[in-house]
Design an enzyme around this catalytic site. Structure first.
Site, PDB file in Angstrom:
ATOM      1  N   PHE A   1      21.539 -13.081 -18.526  1.00 54.40           N
ATOM      2  CA  PHE A   1      22.997 -13.112 -18.674  1.00 54.40           C
ATOM      3  C   PHE A   1      23.564 -13.887 -17.469  1.00 54.40           C
ATOM      4  CE2 PHE A   1      21.292  -9.129 -20.366  1.00 54.40           C
ATOM      5  CZ  PHE A   1      21.740  -9.128 -21.679  1.00 54.40           C
TER       6      PHE A   1
ATOM      7  N   ASP B   1      21.356 -17.426 -20.942  1.00 57.16           N
ATOM      8  CA  ASP B   1      22.660 -16.926 -21.395  1.00 57.16           C
ATOM      9  C   ASP B   1      22.852 -17.347 -22.844  1.00 57.16           C
ATOM     10  OD1 ASP B   1      25.358 -15.835 -19.767  1.00 57.16           O
ATOM     11  OD2 ASP B   1      25.780 -16.822 -21.678  1.00 57.16           O
TER      12      ASP B   1
ATOM     13  N   CYS C   1      28.975  -3.575 -15.925  1.00 57.96           N
ATOM     14  CA  CYS C   1      30.411  -3.734 -15.680  1.00 57.96           C
ATOM     15  C   CYS C   1      31.223  -2.944 -16.699  1.00 57.96           C
ATOM     16  CB  CYS C   1      30.798  -5.210 -15.681  1.00 57.96           C
ATOM     17  SG  CYS C   1      30.460  -6.040 -17.231  1.00 57.96           S
TER      18      CYS C   1
ATOM     19  N   ASP D   1      22.565  -8.832 -15.618  1.00 61.34           N
ATOM     20  CA  ASP D   1      24.024  -8.696 -15.427  1.00 61.34           C
ATOM     21  C   ASP D   1      24.724  -8.881 -16.772  1.00 61.34           C
ATOM     22  OD1 ASP D   1      26.543  -8.475 -14.344  1.00 61.34           O
ATOM     23  OD2 ASP D   1      26.605 -10.539 -13.621  1.00 61.34           O
TER      24      ASP D   1
ATOM     25  N   ARG E   1      25.426 -11.250  -5.324  1.00 65.44           N
ATOM     26  CA  ARG E   1      24.548 -12.419  -5.493  1.00 65.44           C
ATOM     27  C   ARG E   1      23.800 -12.709  -4.198  1.00 65.44           C
ATOM     28  NH1 ARG E   1      29.657 -14.935  -8.002  1.00 65.44           N
ATOM     29  NH2 ARG E   1      29.359 -14.511 -10.217  1.00 65.44           N
TER      30      ARG E   1
HETATM   31  N1  SAH Z   1      25.735 -13.051 -14.013  1.00 67.52           N
HETATM   32  C1  SAH Z   1      26.899 -13.830 -14.274  1.00 67.52           C
HETATM   33  C2  SAH Z   1      27.943 -13.105 -15.084  1.00 67.52           C
HETATM   34  C3  SAH Z   1      27.472 -12.569 -16.414  1.00 67.52           C
HETATM   35  S1  SAH Z   1      28.759 -12.223 -17.519  1.00 67.52           S
HETATM   36  C4  SAH Z   1      27.465 -14.355 -12.961  1.00 67.52           C
HETATM   37  O1  SAH Z   1      26.960 -14.009 -11.902  1.00 67.52           O
HETATM   38  O2  SAH Z   1      28.432 -15.124 -13.005  1.00 67.52           O
HETATM   39  C5  SAH Z   1      27.879 -11.828 -18.966  1.00 67.52           C
HETATM   40  C6  SAH Z   1      27.256 -13.005 -19.686  1.00 67.52           C
HETATM   41  O3  SAH Z   1      26.459 -12.500 -20.756  1.00 67.52           O
HETATM   42  C7  SAH Z   1      28.216 -13.998 -20.342  1.00 67.52           C
HETATM   43  O4  SAH Z   1      27.963 -15.257 -19.789  1.00 67.52           O
HETATM   44  C8  SAH Z   1      27.845 -14.008 -21.836  1.00 67.52           C
HETATM   45  O5  SAH Z   1      27.830 -15.301 -22.397  1.00 67.52           O
HETATM   46  C9  SAH Z   1      26.445 -13.454 -21.791  1.00 67.52           C
HETATM   47  N2  SAH Z   1      25.973 -12.742 -23.000  1.00 67.52           N
HETATM   48  C10 SAH Z   1      26.571 -11.755 -23.690  1.00 67.52           C
HETATM   49  N3  SAH Z   1      25.744 -11.255 -24.629  1.00 67.52           N
HETATM   50  C11 SAH Z   1      24.593 -11.951 -24.530  1.00 67.52           C
HETATM   51  C12 SAH Z   1      23.332 -11.902 -25.212  1.00 67.52           C
HETATM   52  N4  SAH Z   1      23.106 -10.990 -26.178  1.00 67.52           N
HETATM   53  N5  SAH Z   1      22.377 -12.750 -24.837  1.00 67.52           N
HETATM   54  C13 SAH Z   1      22.575 -13.652 -23.855  1.00 67.52           C
HETATM   55  N6  SAH Z   1      23.726 -13.728 -23.153  1.00 67.52           N
HETATM   56  C14 SAH Z   1      24.725 -12.898 -23.499  1.00 67.52           C
END
Ligand code: SAH
Length: 407
Positions: A240, A263, A351, A311, A223
């Site tokens: 995300f 998200d 991931c 992400d 980050r």
């Molecule tokens: N970038 C974040 C972590 C992301 S984890 C950080 O730095 O903390 C992945 C995320 O993707 C989760 O919050 C989940 O709710 C979201 N997610 C999963 N599938 C999704 C979709 N199709 N559209 C939007 N969000 C999604």
């Protein structure tokens, strides 16, 4: 729960004998013995018991914990015949894991840190995270579950935590024949969320039952580094975004002009909004939407950004669905590249442990070819150092993060 203790009387420890020509990876310290490699078990065992792994020629290899309900039949922990898996062994392993984080400066009163990371710390099946003195334990093996009382006692002694909670993870637990309910094991959780500080930004983490918003600690350094690559006064999209980590760093440390985070989870978006307000960042907004649809809509509208962060969650839990996962990565990365102005920055992560670094790079190569844009990789990163990779268990590498200049 009962535990082995005292000096190992090796002869009395049940043996798991390998099939011929199956021993090499385990002499090489790989910790997972699959059912297909096992010839037979000699002696009486209960699932979760300590066993000694021996070659077909009866040579000692390592001590491990057996679970006949799992394809990972034995998880190995000690390759020293004199060091059986008793309480003093677990204590030494936990001390070693915690000491390393302490020496990295990651353990403090107001920080979040993964203290124990399963195979990466020689403790297959156990994850422990510390959020400002509150511990969260995740158990993913039956052998570790049987030793939970000892682990809790050792952690209490080493860290004097304010509380210890246990979290179950349904998918893996099913493979192990285990059922674990999330619960508070000791101490008390505050009625307000716990606050942690990361990269000088404050986040709320709610560990109480039913909430479990948690926090992705593995992206801590990414980050901050991603923010350092932003062009001045950038217009940034954080896809995300979960509770807003990349977006907040972009605004605070990257001096972005505006950041929009998206998200699919309502609670995540609410948390992200609270975090932006709590850190006095007014130029950051969040919305709940599907990121696949959102990216497509922005492409259709002809929008442009200076930087985009991708992400996404794990797209595959098995090698069988790898092609679908790679197609999904291709799809979002292609759309993101299209949305970037020339010279823009793409921060793209995966991931999925089952998708290798090379496969992810080949996917990016395809994106460059199909979009006719030049992608220059500025940095290729992994998880923060409290999520290390064990050289004898490369499966412990899962997070990839690439910072790319898109021309
Ligand atoms: N970038 C974040 C972590 C992301 S984890 C950080 O730095 O903390 C992945 C995320 O993707 C989760 O919050 C989940 O709710 C979201 N997610 C999963 N599938 C999704 C979709 N199709 N559209 C939007 N969000 C999604």
């Amino acid at each position: 729960m009962p535990d082995e203790s005292g000096d190992p009387n090796v002869a009395s420890i049940p043996k798991v004998k390998l099939r011929p020509r199956k021993a090499q990876p385990f002499f090489g310290r790989h910790p997972w013995v699959r059912d297909s490699g096992v010839e037979r078990v000699e002696g009486h065992v209960e699932d979760g018991d300590m066993v000694q792994l021996v070659s077909d020629k009866d040579r000692f290899i390592a001590y491990g914990l057996i679970n006949r309900q799992s394809h990972l039949r034995v998880r190995l922990y000690s390759w020293d015949e004199g060091a059986a898996l008793d309480d003093s062994f677990w204590r030494a392993r936990l001390e070693r894991a915690i000491l390393m984080r302490r020496e990295l400066g990651l353990v403090g009163d107001d920080t979040g840190c993964r203290l124990v990371y399963s195979e990466a710390d020689g403790l297959s099946g156990l994850v422990v995270e510390n959020f400002a003195g509150h511990l969260m334990i995740q158990i993913t093996s039956l052998g570790m579950y049987r030793r939970l009382d000892s682990i809790v006692a050792i952690l209490t002694d080493l860290l004097q935590p304010k509380s210890i909670s246990l979290r179950g993870e349904a998918g893996i637990l099913k493979l192990e024949g285990l059922e674990i309910e999330s619960q508070l094991l000791s101490g008390e959780l505050p009625s307000d969320p716990i606050v942690i500080v990361e990269n000088e930004l404050r986040y709320q983490v709610d560990l109480s039952e039913g909430q479990k918003t948690g926090f992705y600690l593995d992206q801590r350094d990414n980050r901050r580094v991603a923010a350092s690559y932003l062009p001045p006064r950038a217009k940034v999209l954080d896809m995300f975004c979960y509770s807003g980590g990349f977006a907040l760093n972009a605004a605070r440390h990257g001096k972005a002009a505006s950041v929009h985070g998206v998200d699919g989870s309502g609670p995540a978006v609410s948390a992200a909004q609270r975090h932006a307000a709590g850190n006095q960042l007014a130029n950051v907004s969040f919305e709940k939407a599907d990121c696949f649809d959102y990216l497509k809509a922005r492409v259709d509208a002809g929008d442009q950004y200076d930087a985009i962060i991708l992400d996404p969650p794990k797209f595959t839990k098995s090698r069988r669905t790898i092609d679908e996962a790679l197609r999904a990565y291709f799809h979002i990365n292609r759309n993101a590249v299209q949305l970037l102005r020339p010279g823009g920055i793409l921060v793209t992560c995966s991931c999925s442990g089952n998708v290798s670094r090379e496969e992810f790079l080949m996917m990016l190569l395809g994106v460059a070819q199909k979009s006719g844009r030049d992608l220059r990789l500025l940095e290729q990163r992994g998880a923060a150092p409290d999520h290390p990779v064990n050289a004898t268990c490369l499966e412990s590498e899962y997070l990839k993060c690439f910072i790319i200049s898109v021309s």
